[in-house]
Design a protein around this motif. Structure first.
Motif, mmCIF file in Angstrom:
data_model
loop_
_atom_site.group_PDB
_atom_site.id
_atom_site.type_symbol
_atom_site.label_atom_id
_atom_site.label_comp_id
_atom_site.label_asym_id
_atom_site.label_seq_id
_atom_site.Cartn_x
_atom_site.Cartn_y
_atom_site.Cartn_z
ATOM 1 N N ILE A 161 60.031 31.094 55.537
ATOM 2 C CA ILE A 161 59.117 30.038 55.959
ATOM 3 C C ILE A 161 57.655 30.375 55.661
ATOM 4 O O ILE A 161 56.878 29.501 55.270
ATOM 5 C CB ILE A 161 59.341 29.673 57.444
ATOM 6 N N GLY A 162 57.274 31.628 55.807
ATOM 7 C CA GLY A 162 55.898 32.018 55.531
ATOM 8 C C GLY A 162 55.514 31.812 54.079
ATOM 9 O O GLY A 162 54.402 31.368 53.773
ATOM 10 N N GLU A 163 56.431 32.135 53.173
ATOM 11 C CA GLU A 163 56.152 31.943 51.750
ATOM 12 C C GLU A 163 56.084 30.455 51.405
ATOM 13 O O GLU A 163 55.216 30.027 50.643
ATOM 14 C CB GLU A 163 57.217 32.618 50.890
ATOM 15 N N LEU A 164 56.984 29.659 51.998
ATOM 16 C CA LEU A 164 56.940 28.217 51.766
ATOM 17 C C LEU A 164 55.620 27.653 52.279
ATOM 18 O O LEU A 164 54.986 26.837 51.608
ATOM 19 C CB LEU A 164 58.127 27.520 52.446
ATOM 20 N N ALA A 165 55.194 28.103 53.433
ATOM 21 C CA ALA A 165 53.920 27.644 53.987
ATOM 22 C C ALA A 165 52.769 28.004 53.050
ATOM 23 O O ALA A 165 51.903 27.168 52.765
ATOM 24 C CB ALA A 165 53.701 28.263 55.368
ATOM 25 N N GLU A 166 52.770 29.214 52.555
ATOM 26 C CA GLU A 166 51.704 29.661 51.668
ATOM 27 C C GLU A 166 51.706 28.878 50.352
ATOM 28 O O GLU A 166 50.657 28.454 49.874
ATOM 29 C CB GLU A 166 51.869 31.152 51.382
ATOM 30 N N ARG A 167 52.860 28.657 49.809
ATOM 31 C CA ARG A 167 52.954 27.972 48.507
ATOM 32 C C ARG A 167 52.616 26.496 48.587
ATOM 33 O O ARG A 167 52.186 25.905 47.604
ATOM 34 C CB ARG A 167 54.353 28.163 47.923
ATOM 35 N N THR A 168 52.806 25.891 49.755
ATOM 36 C CA THR A 168 52.567 24.451 49.880
ATOM 37 C C THR A 168 51.284 24.119 50.629
ATOM 38 O O THR A 168 50.884 22.956 50.673
ATOM 39 C CB THR A 168 53.746 23.768 50.598
ATOM 40 N N ARG A 204 53.325 16.289 51.971
ATOM 41 C CA ARG A 204 51.905 16.593 52.156
ATOM 42 C C ARG A 204 51.013 15.604 51.405
ATOM 43 O O ARG A 204 50.011 15.115 51.931
ATOM 44 C CB ARG A 204 51.621 18.014 51.692
ATOM 45 N N ALA A 205 51.377 15.293 50.163
ATOM 46 C CA ALA A 205 50.581 14.364 49.358
ATOM 47 C C ALA A 205 50.573 12.967 49.975
ATOM 48 O O ALA A 205 49.532 12.298 50.007
ATOM 49 C CB ALA A 205 51.127 14.309 47.927
ATOM 50 N N PHE A 220 49.972 7.870 54.683
ATOM 51 C CA PHE A 220 51.326 7.518 55.079
ATOM 52 C C PHE A 220 51.680 8.250 56.363
ATOM 53 O O PHE A 220 51.160 9.333 56.632
ATOM 54 C CB PHE A 220 52.331 7.904 53.983
ATOM 55 N N THR A 221 52.567 7.674 57.156
ATOM 56 C CA THR A 221 53.059 8.349 58.353
ATOM 57 C C THR A 221 54.192 9.279 57.956
ATOM 58 O O THR A 221 54.759 9.162 56.861
ATOM 59 C CB THR A 221 53.581 7.342 59.393
ATOM 60 N N LEU A 222 54.555 10.147 58.861
ATOM 61 C CA LEU A 222 55.664 11.050 58.595
ATOM 62 C C LEU A 222 56.940 10.253 58.335
ATOM 63 O O LEU A 222 57.699 10.562 57.417
ATOM 64 C CB LEU A 222 55.849 12.022 59.761
ATOM 65 N N GLU A 223 57.154 9.206 59.104
ATOM 66 C CA GLU A 223 58.351 8.381 58.910
ATOM 67 C C GLU A 223 58.309 7.672 57.553
ATOM 68 O O GLU A 223 59.357 7.487 56.924
ATOM 69 C CB GLU A 223 58.499 7.373 60.044
ATOM 70 N N ASP A 224 57.126 7.293 57.081
ATOM 71 C CA ASP A 224 56.993 6.668 55.763
ATOM 72 C C ASP A 224 57.487 7.579 54.645
ATOM 73 O O ASP A 224 57.907 7.103 53.589
ATOM 74 C CB ASP A 224 55.523 6.331 55.451
ATOM 75 N N THR A 225 57.424 8.888 54.860
ATOM 76 C CA THR A 225 57.791 9.833 53.804
ATOM 77 C C THR A 225 59.303 9.944 53.611
ATOM 78 O O THR A 225 59.752 10.417 52.566
ATOM 79 C CB THR A 225 57.222 11.240 54.074
ATOM 80 N N ARG A 226 60.059 9.501 54.588
ATOM 81 C CA ARG A 226 61.518 9.682 54.545
ATOM 82 C C ARG A 226 62.169 9.145 53.265
ATOM 83 O O ARG A 226 62.962 9.858 52.632
ATOM 84 C CB ARG A 226 62.156 9.073 55.793
#
Length: 122
Positions: A3-10, A50-51, A57-63
């Motif tokens: 998770i830490g690497e994913l957080a860093e990369r994104t 994220r984009a 957009f809302t979080l639900e919009d991203t689904r």
């Protein structure tokens, strides 16, 4: 990757990644040690989320975008459901623009009435 690497990369906090997981947008696999494990596909999912969030957009919009990527499309906007969300968001933005233009006209009219001869910018 963990998770830490994913957080860093994104550029997303680990807390946000857990939140996305809690809402079913991100699905972590668990390693034998119990740690969350992610793949390159997850980098693409999180980057898409994220984009979209960055432009309102809302979080639900991203689904639908996430689902589209999971179905193997190269972009999250390639599916009909995503296009519908794009169109709805554009309609919302257009309505906001109209409302702002109306408010601006009202304020400009109040300024003109309160201060004859004052310059209204814009």
């Amino acid at each position: 990757m963990r998770i830490g690497e994913l957080a860093e990369r994104t550029g997303v906090s680990t807390r946000s990644l857990r939140y996305y997981e809690q809402h079913g947008l991100l699905k972590a696999r668990r390693g034998s040690n119990g740690y969350r494990q992610y793949t390159e596909d997850d980098v693409k999912l999180v980057s898409e989320i994220r984009a979209l969030l960055a432009v309102g957009f809302t979080l639900e919009d991203t689904r639908p975008f996430v689902d589209c990527l999971r179905r193997g499309h190269s972009t999250g906007g390639a599916c009909a459901e995503s296009v519908e969300v794009y169109q709805r968001k554009l309609d919302e933005i257009d309505a906001e623009i109209r409302a702002l233009l109306n408010r601006r006209a009202e304020v400009a009219a109040q300024l003109a009435q309160s201060c004859p001869g004052c310059f209204v910018r814009g």
